[in-house]
Design a protein around this motif. Structure first.
Motif: not given
Lengths: 721, 124
Positions: A660-679
């Protein structure tokens, strides 16, 4: 332990038709192999090889993956640690890779004459062509694989999650792995390698950092921090702070919250056996034992003495007998008679008889003094040394010789006499002083004790000071930084240096008078090295100190004289010998819990100057070929975290804050974790390999040999089904 | 070999039926063969990347640039924020207590702490 290898041998290899691909996720930390279309890999093990020597037979064997450490006791692992085929995330040691593939195929149940299945194997982003072609060569030549395909693990994971609706067609895959961290932008479902960034930091660095920190903090328990154990600690306890500074401030203030966040690992601790004070009986027993030993020594000494006395008496008797015999022998027959005895004259025999008598007396413990007493008695000097008072002119030459002898004897005996006198005087003086002391003590015991103590302290300090000066020049112990030549010399050495330097200079143009006076020659004596240890007897202070300390010991039971070791080395000795307590066996994980994973965001903590994970996302977007704000918005609203190092709690929030700090103000940001990051990488690859389009992505042995290296370099996998 | 070891199939067999070329054929025993692999650095040099257009992604140019964020300075011992720096040992420290501690540290430990952030003196 959150993650365990599966290495049971599979039995259904023969049931798979030869067009079913084998899928391999060749990660730097774990190797996963299984069948296309299945949801779980069949075999998982750590991607390492050890080649220890078997202790029994002495042959070198190959052990792949991690096994029960208890079984490794039959092997000598001192000269070969676990080795990996990876440098960063690129496979570079294909001998090790071959052992790993051997083990993987073997556990998958392969038993034919070759591996008759297509192989899909993962590689790193932009794998160097050398590594890719070596890998294909290995698979084709050694295992007889019909066709091969290479894909990127993070891309497979992204596609897998896309299919499950976790992320969109356009998005970013952030993949912190074992050795490296990647950010890969996806546009229209395909990875855009132009926008890809890689930082050489990953889970390996986190674990290593934690391991080093703990072994520096607890040097006693260094052996406990094995790689596996620290990896477990990391997975169980590490988290990512919302911001590093605020989290450390919590700990700095020592708030309750910080205490809650501190984890303690108690190592098994056995209290050291308490040494009980020896009982009365014990003391008595020991004293008796000591007494007995003392008695034995005394007995031995006594026996030795009596045997010596016996010997001497025998010798004396023999000599006396000889003398008796001599008296009966005629004068001219004496030499003949004495020939066999070894003596030459009567005088000689008498002298040795006298000597024997003296040593006999000494052995018997009779005071030697009676000799001097005898001298005393006869010491009217005139009759003992009759020649002294007679002038030389009146004497024959022989008499003059005799006279000289007598003068010598007289002076020595006189000297002895004087020394004795002096001793007596000193003794009486000491006696007198002790008596005086005693009187003073009886007068006012407390005051006296205090005075004596003060005097003792003063004297001991003075003696100490002198000793230090003698050995060490001045009071700084040499470690204060100043290392000038003069500071390291003792006082005596410095004086010697001064003398040498002044002597070296010419004494001017005037007449050289050196040597005219006797004192001048004294200089050489002062310069000579022997002068260093000026052992001119004990100093008066030291004598006085010894007297006072013995006196104090007499009257004050609690008094303990300072020993030299104690005064010269305070502190450090005490610290070392302190017995370890339960506290010392507690491994406290406080700031380390978030300090170690922090390296993903600030690689400069471990000396790597590259951008951290959050910054990488910005770099990746900047690197995209054309600037398109709409696309950028779509990318940031579908960010997927995958890979083993994104499992830390707090990762998601921190990453969001950072991006969020490096994107312009108000930019949509959505972060998700993978179902199983390892497999997920393996699962995505498996699903892909099972699809109908997969055979078009593979290349065969023929292709490999015909199309050449440039084609392999340009080989590009299409991920869209 | 001990029965436990055999049972666990700990040791990789030397002969595997599915291989066309066995390990012992590739690397015969008793022959010194030196180093037969390249370091990553050598691999990358052999790529001859300068012969390709610079905008084509490769292993070297996808690497991230140096960080633009101000580097955080933390105490080497405790991990707290470190406003101070000891000129003698080069360690960063948070407060006087830590300072006392680092002054008492033997040089070996100082170097190990420095090595953590790649700042140790390396003698060659």
């Amino acid at each position: 332990m959150p993650f365990i290898s599966q290495i049971q041998r599979q039995s259904d290899y023969a049931y798979f038709p030869s067009d079913t691909p084998i899928v391999i996720d060749n990660g730097a930390s774990y190797f996963r192999i299984g069948w296309a279309g299945e949801n779980e890999p069949r075999v998982i093990f750590r991607n390492i090889v050890q080649r220890p020597r078997h202790k029994g037979t002495g042959e070198t064997v190959t052990i792949v993956g991690d096994h029960d450490p208890a079984l490794l006791r039959y092997f000598d692992c001192t000269r070969s640690g676990p080795r990996s085929a990876f440098d960063n995330n690129v496979v570079y040691q294909f001998e090790i890779m071959e052992y790993i593939l051997d083990f993987g195929f073997d556990r998958l149940g392969a038993n034919g004459s070759q591996i008759d299945h297509p192989v899909l194997i993962t590689e790193c982003v932009c794998n160097p062509v050398h590594s890719r072609s070596k890998m294909s060569e290995l698979l084709f030549e050694t295992y007889g694989v019909p066709s091969v395909a290479f894909g990127v693990d993070a891309a497979f994971s992204y596609k897998y999650n896309q299919r499950h609706g976790i992320c969109n067609e356009d998005g970013l895959a952030i993949c912190p792995g074992f050795n490296t961290t990647h950010v890969i932008p996806f546009v229209a479902g395909e990875p855009v390698y132009k926008g890809c960034t890689r930082t050489n930091i990953g889970g390996y660095h986190v674990t290593d950092y934690l391991k080093q920190l703990l072994s520096l903090k607890y040097p006693h328990h260094m052996a406990r921090f094995t790689w596996e154990k620290v990896e477990d600690l990391k997975m169980e306890h590490c988290y990512i702070a919302p911001t590093y500074a605020s989290e450390t401030r919590l700990f700095q203030k020592g708030t309750e919250e910080a205490e809650d966040k501190t984890r303690v690992w108690q190592l098994p601790w056995v209290p050291p056996p308490v040494e009980e004070a020896p009982s009365e009986e014990e003391i008595a027993r020991k004293a008796a034992l000591r007494e007995r030993q003392g008695q034995r020594l005394r007995d031995m000494a006594e026996a030795k003495r009596s045997s010596r006395i016996n010997e001497l008496e025998n010798e004396l008797r023999g000599l006396e007998f000889l003398l008796l015999q001599l008296e009966q022998v005629q004068a001219h027959e004496i030499p003949n008679f004495l020939r066999e005895t070894g003596y030459h004259s009567r005088q000689e025999i008498e002298a040795s008889a006298h000597k024997v008598t003296l040593s006999l007396r000494k052995a018997k413990g009779e005071p030697k003094a009676d000799q001097s007493e005898a001298e005393d008695k006869t010491d009217s000097s005139s009759e003992k040394y009759p020649l002294i008072s007679i002038p030389d002119e009146m004497l024959t030459p022989e008499q003059i010789k005799e006279k000289r002898k007598q003068i010598f004897l007289k002076t020595t005996s006189d000297g002895r006499q004087r020394a004795k006198q002096k001793r007596l005087e000193e003794e009486s003086e000491r006696e007198r002083r002790n008596q005086l002391d005693e009187e003073r003590r009886l007068e006012n015991p407390e005051l006296y004790l205090e005075q004596t103590r003060a005097r003792y302290k003063e004297l001991s300090e003075r003696v100490e000071q002198r000793k230090r000066l003698k050995t060490n020049g001045n009071q700084t112990n040499g470690n204060s930084g100043g290392v000038g030549r003069g500071e390291r010399l003792s006082a005596a050495q410095r004086e010697r240096m001064r003398l040498l330097t002044t002597a070296a200079f010419d004494r001017g143009k005037g007449e050289d008078t050196f040597g005219a006076r006797d004192e001048d020659w004294q200089l050489y004596k002062l310069m000579s090295k022997d002068n260093d240890d000026d052992d001119d007897g004990p100093e008066p202070d030291e004598v006085e100190l010894a007297r006072i300390s013995s006196r104090l010991q007499e009257i004050d039971r609690t008094f303990v004289p300072k020993s030299e070791a104690e005064t010269s080395q305070p502190g450090s000795e005490v610290l070392k010998s302190r017995p370890l307590t339960q506290e010392d066996f507690k491994i406290v994980l406080g700031i380390e819990r978030f300090r170690c994973p922090e390296v993903l965001f600030n690689p400069n903590l471990v000396g790597i100057g590259q951008a951290g994970v959050d910054e990488m996302a910005g770099v990746s977007i900047r690197r995209l070929p054309e600037k398109d704000e709409e696309l950028e918005k779509r990318l940031t609203s579908s960010i997927l975290m995958t890979g083993g190092s994104c499992l830390y709690p707090g990762m998601c929030e921190r990453l969001e804050a950072g991006i969020r700090m490096i994107r312009p103000c108000g930019a949509p940001i959505k972060i998700v974790r993978a179902l199983d990051p390892i497999l997920d990488a393996w699962r995505g690859a498996s699903a892909y390999a099972a699809s109908a389009q997969f055979p078009q992505q593979t290349f065969t042995r023929m292709d490999y040999f015909e199309k050449g290296e440039d084609w392999i370099r340009g080989y590009k996998f299409r991920y869209t089904l | 070999m001990e029965s436990e070891v055999v049972e666990a199939e700990l040791v990789l067999p030397t002969h595997l039926s599915f291989k066309k070329v066995q390990m012992y054929e590739k690397y015969p025993k008793g022959q010194s063969r030196g180093r037969h692999w390249k370091h990553l650095k050598q691999i990358l040099q052999a790529e001859n990347l300068q012969n390709y257009p610079p905008d084509e992604p490769n292993y070297v140019n996808i690497e991230s640039p140096p960080s633009m964020h101000p580097s955080v300075k933390i105490c080497d011992i405790t991990g707290l924020e470190a406003p101070y720096h000891d000129p003698r040992t080069n360690l960063r420290y948070a407060n006087t207590e830590v300072f006392k501690q680092i002054r008492a540290l033997p040089n070996e430990y100082v170097q190990r702490y420095l090595a953590l952030r790649n700042a140790a003196v390396v003698l060659k």
